[in-house]
Scaffold this active site. Structure first.
Site, short mmCIF file in Angstrom:
data_model
loop_
_atom_site.label_atom_id
_atom_site.label_comp_id
_atom_site.label_asym_id
_atom_site.label_seq_id
_atom_site.Cartn_x
_atom_site.Cartn_y
_atom_site.Cartn_z
N ASP A 62 -25.33 -26.83 13.19
CA ASP A 62 -24.69 -25.74 13.93
C ASP A 62 -23.19 -25.67 13.69
O ASP A 62 -22.59 -26.58 13.09
CB ASP A 62 -24.99 -25.88 15.44
CG ASP A 62 -24.80 -27.31 15.96
OD1 ASP A 62 -24.16 -28.12 15.26
OD2 ASP A 62 -25.28 -27.61 17.05
N ASN A 77 -28.55 -31.02 28.90
CA ASN A 77 -29.58 -30.09 29.38
C ASN A 77 -30.77 -30.00 28.42
O ASN A 77 -31.57 -29.09 28.50
CB ASN A 77 -28.97 -28.70 29.59
CG ASN A 77 -28.44 -28.09 28.29
OD1 ASN A 77 -28.56 -28.68 27.23
ND2 ASN A 77 -27.85 -26.91 28.39
N HIS A 126 -30.64 -29.63 25.10
CA HIS A 126 -30.52 -28.84 23.88
C HIS A 126 -30.52 -29.72 22.65
O HIS A 126 -30.08 -30.87 22.68
CB HIS A 126 -29.31 -27.87 23.91
CG HIS A 126 -27.95 -28.47 23.78
ND1 HIS A 126 -26.88 -28.07 24.57
CD2 HIS A 126 -27.44 -29.40 22.94
CE1 HIS A 126 -25.80 -28.73 24.21
NE2 HIS A 126 -26.11 -29.55 23.23
N GLU A 186 -30.25 -23.85 23.54
CA GLU A 186 -30.13 -24.07 24.97
C GLU A 186 -31.47 -23.80 25.68
O GLU A 186 -32.38 -23.21 25.09
CB GLU A 186 -29.06 -23.12 25.52
CG GLU A 186 -27.67 -23.33 24.91
CD GLU A 186 -26.91 -24.50 25.52
OE1 GLU A 186 -27.54 -25.51 25.88
OE2 GLU A 186 -25.67 -24.40 25.62
C1 GLP Z 1 -23.34 -30.61 21.08
C2 GLP Z 1 -24.02 -30.33 19.73
C3 GLP Z 1 -25.32 -31.04 19.62
C4 GLP Z 1 -25.15 -32.45 20.12
C5 GLP Z 1 -24.93 -32.44 21.60
C6 GLP Z 1 -24.70 -33.81 22.21
O1 GLP Z 1 -23.23 -29.49 21.90
N1 GLP Z 1 -24.21 -28.98 19.38
O2 GLP Z 1 -25.77 -30.99 18.27
O3 GLP Z 1 -26.30 -33.17 19.85
O4 GLP Z 1 -23.90 -31.55 21.95
O5 GLP Z 1 -23.39 -34.24 22.03
P1 GLP Z 1 -22.92 -35.72 22.20
O6 GLP Z 1 -23.55 -36.49 21.11
O7 GLP Z 1 -21.43 -35.66 22.06
O8 GLP Z 1 -23.37 -36.16 23.54
#
Ligand code: GLP
Length: 241
Positions: free
Chosen positions: A67, A135, A137, A142
């Site tokens: 992404d 959440n 995702h 989402e």
């Molecule tokens: C972000 C990314 C995800 C990631 C998630 C968790 O929003 N788009 O790909 O897995 O949040 O982030 P973190 O690893 O910092 O907890």
């Protein structure tokens, strides 16, 4: 679903880097799906160190990232392209032209889906690395996202914007949209490894591992995939039966 329990994110980095490097060593043309966020940082650090120590060749490896924030240029210091260059690509001998991150400047879903076409053209993702949103995702899919969705422009929820504001100066600087591979794009990967550590992920981890499969918890669709490894620590596992 295979579950690997680890002590903390440092141990996750050691284990997941080995799983990824095994793929790279056994197939010099491997196609990797990569993730951003804080969860994979230790994995990338370990990959860089082990690549140096073991002289591992990345020159034919292809990568696709999940992404990108909509509206951010690739050289913006909060863009995921910038993150990947700094956390991994600049430190191994991968060819930049073999590393793909969705463009943040895409303006239509038609344009976004060219990303899936490109993935298919190259041969499909062999191993997809994932983090997990609080959440549930995955990528930026989402709650409520279509299980059949391909790469598209998506709206970020308030909770995701809040969670990701820690990387920006102000919450108002966090983009409200992103371009994300869809759940179908992710499910198309041959293998998937997901890293989740810390208490904040516990509810998402419970829904990921115990189900039910529901659009309320996008990660739960992974229960339908036949080769998923989930790497979690004690805190992320605390709600599991
Ligand atoms: C972000 C990314 C995800 C990631 C998630 C968790 O929003 N788009 O790909 O897995 O949040 O982030 P973190 O690893 O910092 O907890």
């Amino acid at each position: 679903m295979k579950i690997i329990k680890i002590l903390d994110n440092n141990e996750a980095g050691k284990i997941v880097s080995d799983l990824i490097l095994d793929e790279v060593k056994s197939n010099k043309n491997v196609i990797l799906g990569l993730a951003t966020g804080s969860s994979p940082i230790t994995t990338y650090e370990n990959i860089i160190n082990k690549t140096k120590d073991q002289n591992i060749d990345w020159s034919n490896v292809i990568t696709f990232n999940l992404d990108e924030y909509k509206g951010l240029e690739s050289d913006h210091n909060q863009s995921y392209r910038y993150f990947m260059n700094n956390q991994l690509f600049n430190h191994i001998n991968i060819k930049k032209e073999n590393t793909f991150v969705p463009s943040g400047l895409i303006d239509s879903d038609n344009e976004a889906q060219k990303y899936d076409e490109l993935i298919a053209q190259k041969g499909g993702i062999d191993l997809q690395l994932l983090g997990l949103g609080i959440n549930g995702h995955v990528g930026f899919n989402e709650p409520g996202s279509d299980f059949e969705g391909l790469t598209s422009i998506v709206n970020l929820t308030k909770s995701t914007i809040e969670a990701n504001s820690r990387f920006f100066e102000n919450e108002s600087d966090v983009p409200t949209q992103a371009i994300s591979m869809g759940l179908k794009s992710i499910m198309n990967a041959k293998k998937i490894i997901l890293i989740a550590t810390g208490e904040a992920k516990a509810e998402a981890v419970k829904n990921l591992i115990e189900g039910p499969i529901s659009k309320d918890w996008p990660c739960s669709i992974l229960l339908n995939h036949n080769d998923v490894t989930v790497v979690i620590d004690e805190q992320a596992a605390k709600l599991l039966k």
